[in-house]
Every structure is written in structure tokens, then in C-alpha cells.
Scaffold this motif. Structure first.
Motif, PDB file in Angstrom:
ATOM      1  N   VAL A 356       0.844  -1.189   0.000  1.00  0.00           N
ATOM      2  CA  VAL A 356       0.000   0.000   0.000  1.00  0.00           C
ATOM      3  C   VAL A 356       0.884   1.244   0.000  1.00  0.00           C
ATOM      4  CG1 VAL A 356      -1.688   1.346   1.298  1.00  0.00           C
ATOM      5  CG2 VAL A 356      -1.947  -1.131   1.113  1.00  0.00           C
ATOM      6  N   GLY A 357       0.641   2.139  -0.960  1.00  0.00           N
ATOM      7  CA  GLY A 357       1.367   3.397  -1.037  1.00  0.00           C
ATOM      8  C   GLY A 357       0.464   4.552  -0.614  1.00  0.00           C
ATOM      9  N   ILE A 358       1.063   5.625  -0.122  1.00  0.00           N
ATOM     10  CA  ILE A 358       0.319   6.795   0.333  1.00  0.00           C
ATOM     11  C   ILE A 358       0.607   7.961  -0.611  1.00  0.00           C
ATOM     12  CG2 ILE A 358      -0.105   8.392   2.249  1.00  0.00           C
ATOM     13  CD1 ILE A 358      -0.949   5.519   2.835  1.00  0.00           C
ATOM     14  N   GLY A 359      -0.454   8.578  -1.151  1.00  0.00           N
ATOM     15  CA  GLY A 359      -0.300   9.665  -2.101  1.00  0.00           C
ATOM     16  C   GLY A 359      -0.221  11.031  -1.444  1.00  0.00           C
ATOM     17  N   ARG A 360      -0.158  12.077  -2.264  1.00  0.00           N
ATOM     18  CA  ARG A 360       0.070  13.426  -1.737  1.00  0.00           C
ATOM     19  C   ARG A 360      -1.103  13.963  -0.940  1.00  0.00           C
ATOM     20  NH1 ARG A 360      -1.943  17.511  -5.479  1.00  0.00           N
ATOM     21  NH2 ARG A 360      -2.948  16.469  -7.221  1.00  0.00           N
ATOM     22  N   THR A 361      -2.317  13.461  -1.168  1.00  0.00           N
ATOM     23  CA  THR A 361      -3.460  13.881  -0.356  1.00  0.00           C
ATOM     24  C   THR A 361      -3.805  12.829   0.699  1.00  0.00           C
ATOM     25  OG1 THR A 361      -5.041  12.953  -1.945  1.00  0.00           O
ATOM     26  CG2 THR A 361      -4.415  15.256  -2.245  1.00  0.00           C
ATOM     27  N   GLY A 362      -2.888  11.889   0.933  1.00  0.00           N
ATOM     28  CA  GLY A 362      -3.094  10.881   1.967  1.00  0.00           C
ATOM     29  C   GLY A 362      -3.814   9.639   1.512  1.00  0.00           C
ATOM     30  N   ARG A 363      -4.203   9.589   0.256  1.00  0.00           N
ATOM     31  CA  ARG A 363      -4.952   8.428  -0.237  1.00  0.00           C
ATOM     32  C   ARG A 363      -4.091   7.170  -0.185  1.00  0.00           C
ATOM     33  NH1 ARG A 363      -6.915   7.645  -6.497  1.00  0.00           N
ATOM     34  NH2 ARG A 363      -7.768   5.550  -6.278  1.00  0.00           N
ATOM     35  N   ALA A 364      -4.646   6.086   0.386  1.00  0.00           N
ATOM     36  CA  ALA A 364      -3.946   4.800   0.478  1.00  0.00           C
ATOM     37  C   ALA A 364      -4.295   3.962  -0.745  1.00  0.00           C
ATOM     38  CB  ALA A 364      -4.346   4.069   1.757  1.00  0.00           C
ATOM     39  N   THR A 365      -3.279   3.666  -1.572  1.00  0.00           N
ATOM     40  CA  THR A 365      -3.503   2.959  -2.830  1.00  0.00           C
ATOM     41  C   THR A 365      -2.779   1.618  -2.826  1.00  0.00           C
ATOM     42  OG1 THR A 365      -3.642   5.063  -4.011  1.00  0.00           O
ATOM     43  CG2 THR A 365      -3.284   3.086  -5.334  1.00  0.00           C
ATOM     44  N   ASP A 452     -12.250   5.808  -0.714  1.00  0.00           N
ATOM     45  CA  ASP A 452     -10.824   5.680  -0.413  1.00  0.00           C
ATOM     46  C   ASP A 452     -10.542   5.859   1.072  1.00  0.00           C
ATOM     47  OD1 ASP A 452     -10.076   5.358  -3.134  1.00  0.00           O
ATOM     48  OD2 ASP A 452     -10.279   7.517  -3.414  1.00  0.00           O
ATOM     49  N   LEU A 453      -9.567   5.084   1.564  1.00  0.00           N
ATOM     50  CA  LEU A 453      -9.034   5.303   2.901  1.00  0.00           C
ATOM     51  C   LEU A 453      -7.845   6.249   2.787  1.00  0.00           C
ATOM     52  CD1 LEU A 453      -9.082   1.662   4.325  1.00  0.00           C
ATOM     53  CD2 LEU A 453     -10.814   3.436   4.588  1.00  0.00           C
ATOM     54  N   ARG A 454      -7.674   7.135   3.777  1.00  0.00           N
ATOM     55  CA  ARG A 454      -6.603   8.119   3.722  1.00  0.00           C
ATOM     56  C   ARG A 454      -5.875   8.201   5.046  1.00  0.00           C
ATOM     57  NH1 ARG A 454      -7.161  11.462  -0.886  1.00  0.00           N
ATOM     58  NH2 ARG A 454      -9.131  11.047  -1.950  1.00  0.00           N
ATOM     59  N   CYS A 455      -4.607   8.592   4.971  1.00  0.00           N
ATOM     60  CA  CYS A 455      -3.819   8.887   6.161  1.00  0.00           C
ATOM     61  C   CYS A 455      -4.096  10.341   6.541  1.00  0.00           C
ATOM     62  CB  CYS A 455      -2.330   8.688   5.875  1.00  0.00           C
ATOM     63  SG  CYS A 455      -1.257   9.308   7.181  1.00  0.00           S
ATOM     64  N   PRO A 456      -4.581  10.597   7.775  1.00  0.00           N
ATOM     65  CA  PRO A 456      -4.942  11.971   8.154  1.00  0.00           C
ATOM     66  C   PRO A 456      -3.745  12.841   8.535  1.00  0.00           C
ATOM     67  CG  PRO A 456      -5.365  10.476   9.972  1.00  0.00           C
ATOM     68  CD  PRO A 456      -4.905   9.619   8.829  1.00  0.00           C
ATOM     69  N   ASN A 457      -2.538  12.255   8.619  1.00  0.00           N
ATOM     70  CA  ASN A 457      -1.364  12.973   9.100  1.00  0.00           C
ATOM     71  C   ASN A 457      -0.676  13.730   7.957  1.00  0.00           C
ATOM     72  OD1 ASN A 457       0.809  13.872  10.599  1.00  0.00           O
ATOM     73  ND2 ASN A 457       1.885  11.909  10.550  1.00  0.00           N
ATOM     74  N   ALA A 458      -1.386  14.705   7.371  1.00  0.00           N
ATOM     75  CA  ALA A 458      -0.844  15.430   6.215  1.00  0.00           C
ATOM     76  C   ALA A 458       0.430  16.184   6.545  1.00  0.00           C
ATOM     77  CB  ALA A 458      -1.906  16.395   5.686  1.00  0.00           C
ATOM     78  N   GLN A 459       0.546  16.683   7.778  1.00  0.00           N
ATOM     79  CA  GLN A 459       1.698  17.500   8.133  1.00  0.00           C
ATOM     80  C   GLN A 459       2.953  16.668   8.355  1.00  0.00           C
ATOM     81  OE1 GLN A 459       1.115  19.956  11.601  1.00  0.00           O
ATOM     82  NE2 GLN A 459       3.058  21.053  11.334  1.00  0.00           N
ATOM     83  N   GLY A 460       2.831  15.471   8.939  1.00  0.00           N
ATOM     84  CA  GLY A 460       4.019  14.729   9.342  1.00  0.00           C
ATOM     85  C   GLY A 460       4.284  13.442   8.605  1.00  0.00           C
ATOM     86  N   CYS A 461       3.370  12.977   7.746  1.00  0.00           N
ATOM     87  CA  CYS A 461       3.563  11.701   7.052  1.00  0.00           C
ATOM     88  C   CYS A 461       4.653  11.843   5.993  1.00  0.00           C
ATOM     89  CB  CYS A 461       2.266  11.243   6.401  1.00  0.00           C
ATOM     90  SG  CYS A 461       2.429   9.698   5.470  1.00  0.00           S
ATOM     91  N   PRO A 462       5.758  11.104   6.095  1.00  0.00           N
ATOM     92  CA  PRO A 462       6.853  11.230   5.116  1.00  0.00           C
ATOM     93  C   PRO A 462       6.407  10.995   3.683  1.00  0.00           C
ATOM     94  CG  PRO A 462       7.546   9.913   7.011  1.00  0.00           C
ATOM     95  CD  PRO A 462       6.068  10.120   7.145  1.00  0.00           C
ATOM     96  N   ALA A 463       5.481  10.050   3.505  1.00  0.00           N
ATOM     97  CA  ALA A 463       5.033   9.738   2.148  1.00  0.00           C
ATOM     98  C   ALA A 463       4.298  10.920   1.531  1.00  0.00           C
ATOM     99  CB  ALA A 463       4.126   8.506   2.175  1.00  0.00           C
TER     100      ALA A 463
END
Length: 757
Positions: A356-365, A452-463
Motif C-alpha cells: 500500500v502506497g500513500i499519495g500526496r493527499t493521503g490516499r492509500a492505494t 478511499d481510505l486516507r492517512c490523516p497525518n498530512a503534516q508529518g507523514c513522510p510519504a
């Protein structure tokens, strides 16, 4: 009883011939009769060509039951047999320019001194069908079958809307056999498989309940491997209503037996077929030289994915019908035609795992990782997108499956589906992770109804940081040479120094050479992607990214800093798009820049004011306000301004009304004088709204070469369609001149009734 001379063939050659013949025959049955292939077309072609090579070197091995001597497949008992009045042949293939030139040389020798032309047409990857008309009435439709005998599918073919039951026109022959390909458009194929997968999900839920009750589970539906098999399966339905429910199309490309008329050229025959109301191809071209044939092949090799149906090559024919007869045919193929095959774009591979990869808006693909890299469309690939967890279920793929992989043009390869027949029971279902693989935050939908599921940590997520920086430097945003994906990774996630110089977009324009030179990164093995080990120490090999071994700046460092300075004066919409605000893409960013001309004014506007801008609306407006409410987002703008970024769109003050204001335009196909993005920018800068879909509200459709289904819909709706020349008139002289260019008379002005006193 062995054929004379058979014992002179080496035993190893006889063994290999027998193996190949059996394997190719099995694949023929799966492909033509069961519509369930387990190998790709490219692999089948490879096996067949090896078999042909053995038989060419040892003619005694050629027998009537060899797969090399057969056309198509056998006729099943499900449908009645139909004997074709004139045999349907298959085409020989040319896999490279040498084989194409060899065919052309043979034609030239046979037709020495005679004038002839080549007819080039796209090779549709569909099901060959023969239509028989008597006095203009469709009396029978059949599959190709063995070439002499096919299957009667008349009731099913009658459900295809574009196939006329009665030919129109005045010169209707007493009898004519018309050959063509029935196909399923690529978009329709994806929708069909998705609907079958959704039905399987429903049936699976029912089966679980039945198992709990001790009842036998019901059968699941088989997903189709590719559009060709979907078309074949749809035509072979026992119930014509099932066929009618699927959006099948046909393109005709030849005439068989005929009575009551003659034709001199194949291309003239196509005009006749069109006049009778039959669906003919738009892309055929008659040329005089082999170099022109090569140019046609090259053109559609680049544009093949803008065609509405699958194509796997180009068919080249001698256009003159009498000369076709002079060239003749072998037992299975005409000598006057050949099929140029493009490099394979569908291959098989084994699915080793799903990451699973994380995109620029946090989308988990989710994306597939193959056990071994495979060559597809001329390049080696090991990864393929699976979009989201629902798509994984819809495609029905399991970890460990043999899967069909496709690469369309330059986009990321994608999985089409599994080869279910090759499963051995060891395959495992994919489970979507609950947490971000890079920062550990819990994955969740960010709004109600979000698939879509997303990572909410936009500020700190390295991906997310890495992906946003790479997008900021990309063509759709600031277009900064030197700030690609690799550089973005080095700037945001270096091994040294521990604190990366770029923690978010705000740091980009303040970068210095002192920050770049210490950055060190891992060296990866090109085949595995794993860290490369140092030969002496055995530790991971680490090297400077922006400096040479002496610690001096590389050219990449200088180029990056120079281009960052130049990028500070980019158009306003590019900065707005580069902020990666959800739902705000290039079109919305350009609309907002035109309306407000100042980034501060955009963020100061109310939701209602933002939504009122042409092409924006409430969803985008809400997303902009939510983005700006975050303090760390506002800090990005502060840093940019301090670095000298210009946030105001300059206005000359004497622009006056823009000539295309209020027009809605769709751009499709390949234009000679503009790139697709360039054409859109030319339109929007003059005030037009550029959309991606054709409707009754569309004012103009700009259609370049190979326009696809949008062109068809425009014609169906009777819209104004502009070619390259018409587009130039629209840009230079405005909409009325463009309509005049098309011969459309201006509408008479409507006088308003006087207002009542």
C-alpha cells in the motif's frame, strides 16, 4: 502410420514439435472455443512461431491436424453449424520491420510492373463475424469458426444496434457476405467486469449464509480476461437478452461472396458498405509506399489508447481487388495482406504480494508487486496499480495468482484480472491495512461516502510530504526542472543530515547550496530495489546526492536552485494547484486565478464567493477554506512570500472582454499544432470553459487525429466539431468565424416583445 521421411527428423526435434503442437492446440481451444485463455496473445504468438519454424525446417512434420494449418477454432454444439459461402482466412503476422519489408518485397515481385496501393487499417481485437444479406435483408450471422464452418449467432447479432437488419440505398445486391469484428469498448469492458464482480460479492454473501445452513453454495460468475473474450462470451450467450444488455459494437472490414455487383478496390468497398448503413472504420488510409505504411503504424502505435476499442496491430492490404486475386492465398492466409503486430501490452506474471502506497493527499492505494519483472510495452515492470481496496475485490485477484498485466502508454501498469484456471489453492486474499505504512496513523475515509481510505497525518507523514513536493515540481504545477520524484525523495528523506532540509512545501524556495551538499542517500540495486551493499564494509552503500565525491556541487544542484528562482514568477494558478488542496486540480485553479487574480483574495473570499466562480462549486470551495484553516498551511504561504514568490496575477488593465467568454469546449484526439494541455490553456486564457465530457451544452468539440468516443457523441448530438484549421480560426477570430468556417449560418436575432406598460 509414420509419414515417409519422418524418421529422418532428429528425435529431439520430433519431441519438441509434439510438445508445441499439443500446447498450442490447447491454447487455441481455450481462446476460440472457451473464451478463457490462460496465456497472453504475445505468448501464444511466440509458441506458434516456434512451431512454424520447426515445420519450415522439417516439412514432413506438417500435417492437416497441425495447429499451423487451422483457422480459428472448432464449432461448438451449442449453436447450429453455418457453412460460409466463401472461406474466411486468418492473417499472417509481421512482428518487426524486417518481416513487413519481406512481405512487401514478395508483393512487389509478384506484381512486377503493375501499379498498386496499400490500404492500412487498425486491427481490432474482437470476434470475427460474417453477416449474410439477401436482397438487403440480414438473414444470417455466424462466427468464423474453422474458416469454412462457423456458429449461427444470428439472434444475438440482431441485438447489436449499429448492425442494420435491412441495408439502405439503391444499389442493394442480391447477395453479399460482409466480414467484420464485434468488439466491446475498453470502458464498457471495465464496467462489465466491475458489475460481474459486484454480483459475485452479493452471491458470496448468500453463499456464506447457505453454508451456515448446511446448503450447497451457488456458483460465482467468471470475470472476462480481456475485451475480446468479453465480446466473444457476450455473443455466445444462449439468451439473446443477455447479449442485448451488453454494449457490443461492430466494425466491418471486408466482403466475401457477392452477387449483383463488382468492386475494384477494397477502400471503395468500404465506402459502399458505409452507404448501405454498415459501421465502417474511420481510421483507414490508402498510401502508395512502404514508408507511408510505416508512418501509419508509428502514428497509431503512439495513439492506440485513444481509440475506443482494443487494437493489437495494423492490417496492411493490397487495395486493388483484381490484384488480390492475382496474389492468391495459402491454405489459411491471403498473400495480399499481413498484420503488423505491436509489442505486447498484456502479459502474465505472478502476484507475489500487495503493498500500500500513500499519495500526496493521503490516499492509500494498493499496488501489486510481481515475483519477477516482466516486459510489457517495451519496458520491464514489477509494480502495478490496484487503485483501492474495492477494486482489488472487484478484480478478484488473490496473492499468489497468475495475473494479466497491462501497460497503457506511459501510465502506471495495471492488473486486469487473475487467470483463475491456473490457481492451485495456495492463493490468499488481500487484507487492507488499518494504519499508514509510513507514519503509523490510522487509515480512515475523510468524508462521508468516501470510498478511499486516507492517512490523516498530512503534516508529518513522510510519504505525503515526498509526494507533494514531487507534484509541486511536476508539469501540472510549477514545472521545475531538477525537482522530480528522486530529488523530492532526497530532499525530504535523506540519511544525512538527520533533519531533512524540506519538511513541507514552505521550505522549497528557501533552499541553499549549503543545505543541498550534505544530503546523502542509499544506493539501490536496479533489479530488486533493495539497498546495495558496499563491497569492502558490507554495509549499505551511501553516496552524496547533490555533491560529487570531492564535496563539490553537481550540476543537478545548480540547475535546481536556478530553476527554483525562475519558478517564483510562474502563473498564479500553478501555485494554487501546487498546494495539493483536495479537489483543486489545474482546471479549478485556473478558474479561481481568472476570477480573483490574487492568492490572498482567494483565501479571503467566502465559500459562497468561491463557489460562484465558473467551474468551482461548493465542494471545491469548502476544501479551500478547510485547507486555509490549518495554521501550518498558512505558514507555507508566509515562507513563500518571504522568499519572493509572486501571488498576484498581473493585469494589463485594457484586456476588455475575452473573445471566448461563456463558451464550453471539449478537446479530444491529437492536434497537429498544440499539445492537449497547450490547447486547453489557449482556450481558458481566452475565457472558454474546457470540460472533459460532451453534452448538449457543449459549444465546440475540437477533434484532432484519432478522437475516439467523444467525437462520436458530438456527431450524434449534432455539435460543432472543429479540426486543426477550425481550431486556429476559433482562437484567432472567435466563435462566429469558427461557425462560418464550418458553414454554419449565424442564428437570426430574436426580437424581444416590448415590455408591458
Amino acid at each position: 502410420m509414420a509419414v515417409e521421411g519422418w524418421e529422418d527428423v532428429p528425435a529431439e526435434v520430433r519431441r519438441r514439435h509434439a510438445e508445441l503442437a499439443a500446447e498450442v492446440e490447447e491454447h487455441r481451444v481455450r481462446y476460440y472455443e472457451q473464451d478463457a485463455p490462460t496465456v497472453t496473445d504475445a505468448e501464444f504468438d511466440r509458441l506458434m512461431r516456434e512451431l512454424e519454424a520447426i515445420e519450415a525446417g522439417h516439412p514432413v512434420l506438417v500435417t492437416p491436424d497441425s495447429p499451423t494449418q487451422k483457422v480459428g477454432g472448432a464449432v461448438t454444439e451449442q449453436f447450429a453449424e453455418v457453412e460460409h459461402r466463401e472461406r474466411l482466412l486468418s492473417l499472417d503476422n509481421a512482428m518487426d520491420d524486417e518481416e513487413l519489408a519481406a512481405w512487401a518485397d514478395r508483393v512487389a515481385r509478384e506484381l512486377d510492373g503493375l501499379e498498386y496501393h496499400y490500404l492500412c487499417e487498425l486491427k481490432v481485437d474482437g470476434l470475427a463475424v460474417n453477416l449474410t444479406y439477401e436482397h438487403g435483408r440480414l438473414v444470417q450471422a455466424a462466427t468464423r469458426g474453422t474458416g469454412r464452418v462457423g456458429e449461427d449467432i444470428t439472434a444475438n447479432v440482431r441485438t447489436i444496434k449499429e448492425i442494420p437488419h435491412q441495408l439502405k440505398g439503391e444499389q442493394i445486391p442480391a447477395l453479399v457476405e460482409i466480414r467484420g469484428e464485434v468488439y466491446l469498448p475498453t470502458e464498457a469492458f471495465a464496467e462489465l467486469n466491475a458489475s460481474l464482480a459486484a454480483e459475485n460479492e452479493r452471491r458470496q454473501a448468500v453463499n456464506e449464509q447457505r453454508e451456515q445452513e448446511g446448503k450447497r453454495p451457488g456458483a460465482l460468475l467468471r470475470l472476462f480476461a480481456n475485451p475480446r473474450n468479453a465480446a466473444a462470451g457476450s455473443l455466445r450467450q444462449k439468451d439473446p437478452l443477455v447479449t442485448a444488455s451488453r454494449p457490443l459494437h461492430m466494425v466491418v472490414h471486408g466482403i466475401g461472396a457477392r452477387e449483383g455487383f463488382d468492386i475494384d478496390c477494397q477502400s471503395h468497398a468500404y465506402q459502399l458498405l458505409h452507404d448501405w448503413g454498415l459501421p465502417t472504420a474511420r481510421h483507414n488510409r490508402v498510401v502508395g509506399t512502404l514508408d507511408e505504411v510505416r508512418a501509419f503504424i508509428a502514428q497509431f502505435g503512439e495513439q492506440r489508447h485513444s481509440v475506443e476499442h482494443e487494437i493489437d496491430g495494423v492490417v496492411v492490404k493490397v487495395d486493388e481487388i483484381p490484384l488480390q486475386g492475382r496474389l492468391g492465398a495459402t491454405s489459411k492466409s491471403p498473400r495480399w495482406a499481413i498484420a503488423w503486430k505491436y509489442p505486447p501490452e498484456e502479459v502474465n506474471g505472478r502476484l507475489a504480494k500487495i503493498e500500500v502506497g500513500i499519495g500526496r493527499t493521503g490516499r492509500a492505494t494498493p499496488y501489486a508487486v510481481l515475483a519477477e519483472p516482466v516486459k510489457v510495452a517495451g519496458s520491464m515492470v514489477q509494480y502495478a496499480t490496484l487503485h483501492n481496496q474495492d477494486v482489488v475485490k472487484a478484480k478478484g485477484v488473490l496473492i499468489g495468482d497468475t495475473i494479466v498485466l497491462r501497460k497503457a502508454g506511459d501510465v502506471i501498469p495495471e492488473i486486469l484480472g487473475p487467470v483463475e484456471e491456473l490457481r492451485d489453492g495456495s492463493e490468499q486474499p488481500f487484507e487492507m491495512p488499518t494504519h499508514c505504512p509510513e507514519c503509523g496513523s490510522g487509515l480512515r475515509p475523510m468524508s462521508e461516502g468516501d470510498i478511499d481510505l486516507r492517512c490523516p497525518n498530512a503534516q508529518g507523514c513522510p510519504a505525503q510530504i515526498r509526494e507533494r513536493i514531487a507534484y509541486l515540481g511536476g508539469r501540472e504545477s510549477l514545472d521545475i526542472e531538477g525537482l522530480g520524484y528522486v530529488a523530492a525523495t532526497a530532499l525530504t528523506q535523506p540519511l544525512e543530515p538527520k533533519q531533512p532540509p524540506v519538511t513541507n512545501e514552505g521550505d522549497i524556495f528557501g533552499l541553499t547550496m549549503e543545505q543541498l551538499l550534505p544530503i546523502r542517500v542509499r544506493v539501490l540495486e536496479p533489479k530488486t530495489g533493495m539497498p546495495k551493499l558496499d563491497d569492502k564494509s558490507g554495509k549499505e552503500k551511501v553516496v552524496p546526492f547533490f555533491a560529487n565525491l570531492k564535496g563539490e556541487p553537481k550540476k543537478s544542484a545548480t540547475v535546481l536552485l536556478e530553476n527554483l528562482e525562475k519558478a517564483k514568477d510562474r502563473p498564479l494558478w500553478r501555485f494554487l494547484n501546487g498546494l495539493s488542496i483536495r479537489h483543486v486540480g489545474p482546471v479549478a485553479a485556473q478558474a479561481l486565478a481568472r476570477e480573483f487574480r490574487d492568492l490572498d483574495l482567494i483565501f479571503a473570499a467566502t465559500e459562497e464567493e468561491l463557489a460562484a466562480a465558473e467551474g468551482v462549486g461548493p465542494i471545491i470551495a469548502r476544501a479551500i477554506k478547510e485547507w486555509h484553516e490549518e495554521e501550518w498551511h498558512r505558514e507555507i504561504l508566509v515562507k513563500w512570500r518571504a522568499a519572493g514568490v509572486r501571488f498576484v496575477e498581473e493585469s494589463t488593465g485594457d484586456e476588455g472582454p475575452r473573445p471566448l467568454e461563456g463558451l464550453t469546449v471539449v478537446v479530444t484526439g491529437t492536434l497537429a499544432g498544440h499539445t492537449r494541455d497547450g490547447a486547453k490553456e489557449a482556450l481558458t486564457s481566452r475565457g472558454a470553459k474546457v470540460t472533459g465530457s460532451v453534452s448538449k451544452k457543449t459549444d465546440f468539440v475540437v477533434a484532432g487525429d484519432n478522437p475516439g468516443s467523444k467525437y462520436d457523441k458530438a456527431v450524434q448530438l449534432g455539435l460543432a466539431v472543429l479540426d486543426d484549421a477550425g481550431f486556429a480560426v476559433l482562437l484567432a477570430e472567435g466563435p462566429e468565424a469558427a461557425r462560418a468556417h464550418l458553414g454554419i449560418e449565424p442564428a437570426e436575432p430574436v426580437e424581444e416583445a416590448p415590455a408591458e406598460s
